[in-house]
Design a protein around this motif. Sequence first.
Motif, PDB file in Angstrom:
ATOM      1  N   SER A  22     -16.896   5.905  18.358  1.00 31.87           N
ATOM      2  CA  SER A  22     -17.916   4.269  18.768  1.00 31.87           C
ATOM      3  C   SER A  22     -17.418   3.748  18.053  1.00 31.87           C
ATOM      4  O   SER A  22     -17.088   2.700  17.987  1.00 31.87           O
ATOM      5  N   ARG A  45     -14.887   0.594  17.926  1.00 30.69           N
ATOM      6  CA  ARG A  45     -15.839  -0.969  18.286  1.00 30.69           C
ATOM      7  C   ARG A  45     -14.978  -1.709  16.814  1.00 30.69           C
ATOM      8  O   ARG A  45     -14.753  -2.873  16.704  1.00 30.69           O
ATOM      9  N   ARG A  75     -16.737  -5.582   9.778  1.00 34.51           N
ATOM     10  CA  ARG A  75     -15.917  -4.359  10.029  1.00 34.51           C
ATOM     11  C   ARG A  75     -16.170  -3.521   9.728  1.00 34.51           C
ATOM     12  O   ARG A  75     -16.060  -2.113   9.326  1.00 34.51           O
ATOM     13  N   GLN A 127     -18.793  -1.216  10.404  1.00 31.85           N
ATOM     14  CA  GLN A 127     -17.929   0.159  11.683  1.00 31.85           C
ATOM     15  C   GLN A 127     -17.470   1.432  10.683  1.00 31.85           C
ATOM     16  O   GLN A 127     -17.176   2.489  10.969  1.00 31.85           O
ATOM     17  N   THR A 154     -18.437  -0.121  23.618  1.00 29.37           N
ATOM     18  CA  THR A 154     -17.280  -1.276  22.632  1.00 29.37           C
ATOM     19  C   THR A 154     -17.716  -2.131  23.177  1.00 29.37           C
ATOM     20  O   THR A 154     -16.813  -2.902  24.000  1.00 29.37           O
ATOM     21  N   THR A 208     -16.811  -5.825  22.124  1.00 30.26           N
ATOM     22  CA  THR A 208     -15.851  -6.725  21.850  1.00 30.26           C
ATOM     23  C   THR A 208     -14.838  -6.462  22.886  1.00 30.26           C
ATOM     24  O   THR A 208     -14.140  -7.517  23.897  1.00 30.26           O
ATOM     25  N   GLU A 267     -25.271  -5.355  19.493  1.00 27.48           N
ATOM     26  CA  GLU A 267     -24.424  -5.072  18.816  1.00 27.48           C
ATOM     27  C   GLU A 267     -23.316  -6.556  18.354  1.00 27.48           C
ATOM     28  O   GLU A 267     -22.239  -5.669  18.412  1.00 27.48           O
TER      29      GLU A 267
END
Length: 585
Positions: free
Chosen positions: A23, A27, A126, A129, A327, A329, A393
């Motif tokens: 995941s 992402r 980022r 993540q 995800t 995005t 999220e």
Amino acid sequence: MLTLLNLLSGVALLIWGTHIVRSGVLRVYGADLRRVLSRSIANRYLAFVAGLGVTGLVQSSNATALIVASFGAQGLIALAPALAIMLGADVGTALMARILIFDFSWLSPLLICCGVVLFLSRKQSRAGQLGRVAIGLGLILLALQLIVAAAHPITQAAGVKVLFASLTGDAVLDTLVGAVFAMVSYSSLAAVLLTATLAASGVISLKVALCLVIGANLGSGMLAMLSSSAQNAAGRRVVFGSLIFKLIGAAAMLPFIDLAGGWVGAVSLDPQQTVVNFHVLYNLARCSIFLLFTTPMARLCMRVLPDRPEQDGTMRPRHLDEAALATPTLALANAARETLRMGDTVEAMLNGLLGVIIDSDVERARQTRRMDDDVDQLYTAVKMYLARISREELDEADSRRWTDIISLVINLEHAGDIIERAVADVEEKKIAHRLSFSQAGLQEICDMHRRLVDNLQLGLSVFLSGDLKSAQRLIMAKERFRDLEREYAYTHLNRLAGQSVQSIETSSLHLDIISDLKRLNSLFCSTAYPVLDDAGALRKSRLRGKRKGEQGASRTAEAPFAAPPQPTEENTDGTEHPGHPQIIR
């Protein structure tokens, strides 16, 4: 009992670690990974390498399978290259198992500590993540240590020995058990790593371990087949062909499992290394051979799973991939693509409306009104898809994008309803009574329609690109359209004053149509405001000063029937147009 619980907790931690890595990578790099897969269809070997690389990153061939199946369902990739990507994904999983089998016990606490700091401090970025990915990798390594520690005392338990004794001698049974375990753990990688650990602990024999590995490969194919069951036939063909390849490979290898174990065992005396080496060599040999047969397999899958036309004839969503919901995005990008498809349908309705007005075509009127059902279908699908995206999220930019998409979807659905009613009015007030517009009136409607279609296309472009200059052009076009509607309403009243018979007969319909076109234009141009707002190019109020407002009101009171201002084209020097909204340049 406590030992068995420790073993189960280690397995659960291993599964959870692979899920976190998958995941997190999706992402951060989900859009890039999909772009790599979509561009790797030039030849089967490039597709194979792309599947291998993507699976190595996401730690899951099942995740790659869902991505490729969604591409196939949307018609973005041919079946043969998709099957090549799936074969590469199988090799990628095997190579990751080989890497994770090394002793990285020193790395686990470092990855977890650094990952937690990054994730908690920059959760929506980022870097956060990537910290999530580090946590997942650390948990995988920690889980392997726990499994090894828990499996050692199990070898001394008489009851456990009896349990695993049932997995000796029957290769088919052992293979089925491995398939079930891979499906339960939702990861063939986790199943293979656990099998290697159990073999190293002496809980199971080498032959049983190799059969479990083959079964884990089958289980991943079955799991992908179940996960893609909601896809259309094109999407299911991808995972079906991959499963057939795995079945053929298992059927060819099981009769020679003892011989294969001897060959691989000669390379390494360590049972754990032997199991993982067999997993790599088996997948590498199987996938290399079947890579030459992706085209014949594609033809077979086409015959087994043919396309079936939609029974009710309504349009179905094409880009709303369920697998992408994890995800956000990617899910937003899918929703945006489906929204653009919805905009294309509205444009087709607009063109149908003009055809009905000009030609009085009853059949085209029926088809145009039916297209509103397609718009409603896509509207509901996109709305429900967006509702399933976790808002928690989403970062600030994605939250704005979510709002922009749902706003445009609502406007397009409203536009479809307006066009449907306009078509019905033309049928009732013009076609049924065999009336016709005056030449001047028809020319005005055609001119407004042409500008409206241009504004719709520009509005969709602004929605897609977020270009500031295009947004400014769209707002200016909206104001010119508003002035044009006022001008044409005034010229229509002049024709009525001139006793034009055609204008008198169609007066109500003519005014309704140009009013509807103005409303549609406002809906289409609304995509410019979020772009202008983000750029700080909008004032808080469009009202002029009090003195100017009073002067405008007095002039209106003195000459209530004066002609409206003529619409003007954009000045080449970039100066502001009369009547345009106040835009900060």
